[in-house]
Enzyme design. Structure first.
Site, PDB file in Angstrom:
ATOM      1  N   SER A  66     -20.318 -11.252  31.039  1.00  0.00           N
ATOM      2  CA  SER A  66     -19.146 -10.198  31.310  1.00  0.00           C
ATOM      3  C   SER A  66     -17.655 -10.709  31.011  1.00  0.00           C
ATOM      4  CB  SER A  66     -19.063  -9.821  32.723  1.00  0.00           C
ATOM      5  OG  SER A  66     -20.552  -9.630  33.312  1.00  0.00           O
ATOM      6  N   GLU A 105     -22.145 -11.459  47.375  1.00  0.00           N
ATOM      7  CA  GLU A 105     -22.290 -12.018  48.707  1.00  0.00           C
ATOM      8  C   GLU A 105     -21.556 -11.328  49.702  1.00  0.00           C
ATOM      9  OE1 GLU A 105     -20.853 -13.536  45.803  1.00  0.00           O
ATOM     10  OE2 GLU A 105     -23.060 -13.944  45.154  1.00  0.00           O
ATOM     11  N   HIS A 117     -31.160 -11.502  33.687  1.00  0.00           N
ATOM     12  CA  HIS A 117     -30.877 -11.939  34.777  1.00  0.00           C
ATOM     13  C   HIS A 117     -32.164 -12.188  35.647  1.00  0.00           C
ATOM     14  CE1 HIS A 117     -27.005 -10.472  33.304  1.00  0.00           C
ATOM     15  NE2 HIS A 117     -26.517 -11.248  34.145  1.00  0.00           N
ATOM     16  N   HIS A 161     -22.475  -5.562  28.980  1.00  0.00           N
ATOM     17  CA  HIS A 161     -23.466  -6.444  28.468  1.00  0.00           C
ATOM     18  C   HIS A 161     -23.843  -5.857  27.210  1.00  0.00           C
ATOM     19  CE1 HIS A 161     -23.270  -7.940  32.579  1.00  0.00           C
ATOM     20  NE2 HIS A 161     -23.984  -9.135  32.158  1.00  0.00           N
TER      21      HIS A 161
HETATM   22  I1  8IG Z   1     -18.571 -10.500  37.550  1.00  0.00           I
HETATM   23  O1  8IG Z   1     -18.407 -12.255  43.130  1.00  0.00           O
HETATM   24  C1  8IG Z   1     -19.092 -11.565  39.150  1.00  0.00           C
HETATM   25  N1  8IG Z   1     -20.384 -11.846  39.088  1.00  0.00           N
HETATM   26  N2  8IG Z   1     -22.575 -13.772  42.808  1.00  0.00           N
HETATM   27  N3  8IG Z   1     -20.550 -12.904  43.059  1.00  0.00           N
HETATM   28  C2  8IG Z   1     -21.732 -13.177  42.284  1.00  0.00           C
HETATM   29  N4  8IG Z   1     -21.736 -12.850  40.928  1.00  0.00           N
HETATM   30  C3  8IG Z   1     -20.594 -12.325  40.393  1.00  0.00           C
HETATM   31  C4  8IG Z   1     -19.599 -11.987  41.198  1.00  0.00           C
HETATM   32  C5  8IG Z   1     -19.357 -12.486  42.553  1.00  0.00           C
HETATM   33  N5  8IG Z   1     -18.776 -11.499  40.253  1.00  0.00           N
END
Ligand code: 8IG
Length: 269
Positions: free
Chosen positions: A36, A190, A91, A68
């Protein structure tokens, strides 16, 4: 293709054969996975020789995730080398199995690439990292409870994110900060408590992709450069909740700057 069928290295070899045939480029030197915010960098790297939709290459899937792209590009670089740009990352949270996650780097290695540049959009734990800040990955903590390695494959991960390549990146931008990338499974972001846990463990960046890929790249013998675009402060570090839309927007506004940065780094590899 299911997780138990065949041999992942054989599948990567088949993918590399398709790429060689369709691009007309027998071997690539450097491979990049653009996450990204990094997608536009491909255009600045050099001259695009070929573009193949990912789902036409064995073992790849089209992504379906906004932000993506799903192309596998061959680019000729100014120094006479060839770069393979994989715009189709699988992923871990897609539940296609860890072999699918590792397939892009295994394919990159099978095309001849000896350097793997892994980029991602990620959350930042250091408050001074404003959204749009690129940072080098210095090490990782893998919280997926998984590994791309199968069987008793004991691989040393000391200096996984090559100090030599980080030095080259800093010769382009001496202000580049670095940090420890913590990979969570996702796809949820999270909780603030999990971000505090990651911070206590020594983490600075939270993401959902790169650690497993880096392990597979090291197994394949490649030297690894990891770069995160901090698109948001991790949950609880900023008072605002996270949204995928804001993440994409932060990536888009940083894109011209980080694309140029990445192109300049790749020119020195
Ligand atoms: I863009 O805050 C992106 N990818 N785990 N946490 C996690 N993945 C991410 C985050 C994030 N921002």
């Amino acid at each position: 293709m299911t997780e138990t069928d065949g041999n992942p290295f054989e599948l990567a070899k088949q993918a590399a054969e398709v790429i060689a045939k369709r691009s007309g480029i027998k071997t690539h030197d450097i491979a990049l996975t653009l996450g990204s915010g990094w997608g536009k960098a491909a255009e600045l790297l050099g001259e695009t020789v070929s573009e193949i939709p990912a789902d036409e290459v064995p073992g790849f899937f089209s992504s379906g995730i906004p932000g993506h792209s799903g192309l596998i590009r061959s680019i000729s670089l100014s120094q006479g080398k060839h770069a393979l740009v994989v715009g189709a990352r699988t992923h871990f949270y897609e539940d296609k199995g860890v072999r699918a996650v590792a397939h892009s780097v295994r394919t990159a290695a099978a095309t001849g690439a000896t350097i793997m540049v892994l980029t991602n959009g990620a959350g930042g734990i250091k408050e001074q990292w404003k959204p749009g800040t690129p940072v080098l990955i210095s090490d990782h903590i893998n919280l997926t409870a998984s590994s791309p390695l199968e069987g008793a494959t004991f691989i040393d991960l000391t200096d996984l994110y090559s100090a030599r390549l980080r030095e080259i990146a800093r010769s382009v931008d001496s202000g580049l900060d670095e940090g420890v990338y913590v990979q969570f499974r996702g796809p949820h972001y999270e909780t603030p408590a999990e971000v505090q846990m990651a911070k206590t463990m020594g983490g600075h960046i939270v993401g959902m992709s790169t650690a497993l890929e880096a392990i597979a790249a090291r197994e394949a013998g490649m030297e690894i450069l990891g770069l995160s675009l901090i698109t948001n402060l991790a949950a609880g570090i900023s008072p605002n909740p996270l949204s995928h839309k804001e993440v994409i927007e932060a990536g888009q506004s940083a894109e011209p700057v980080i694309s140029k940065l990445l192109a300049e780094i790749v020119a020195k590899l």
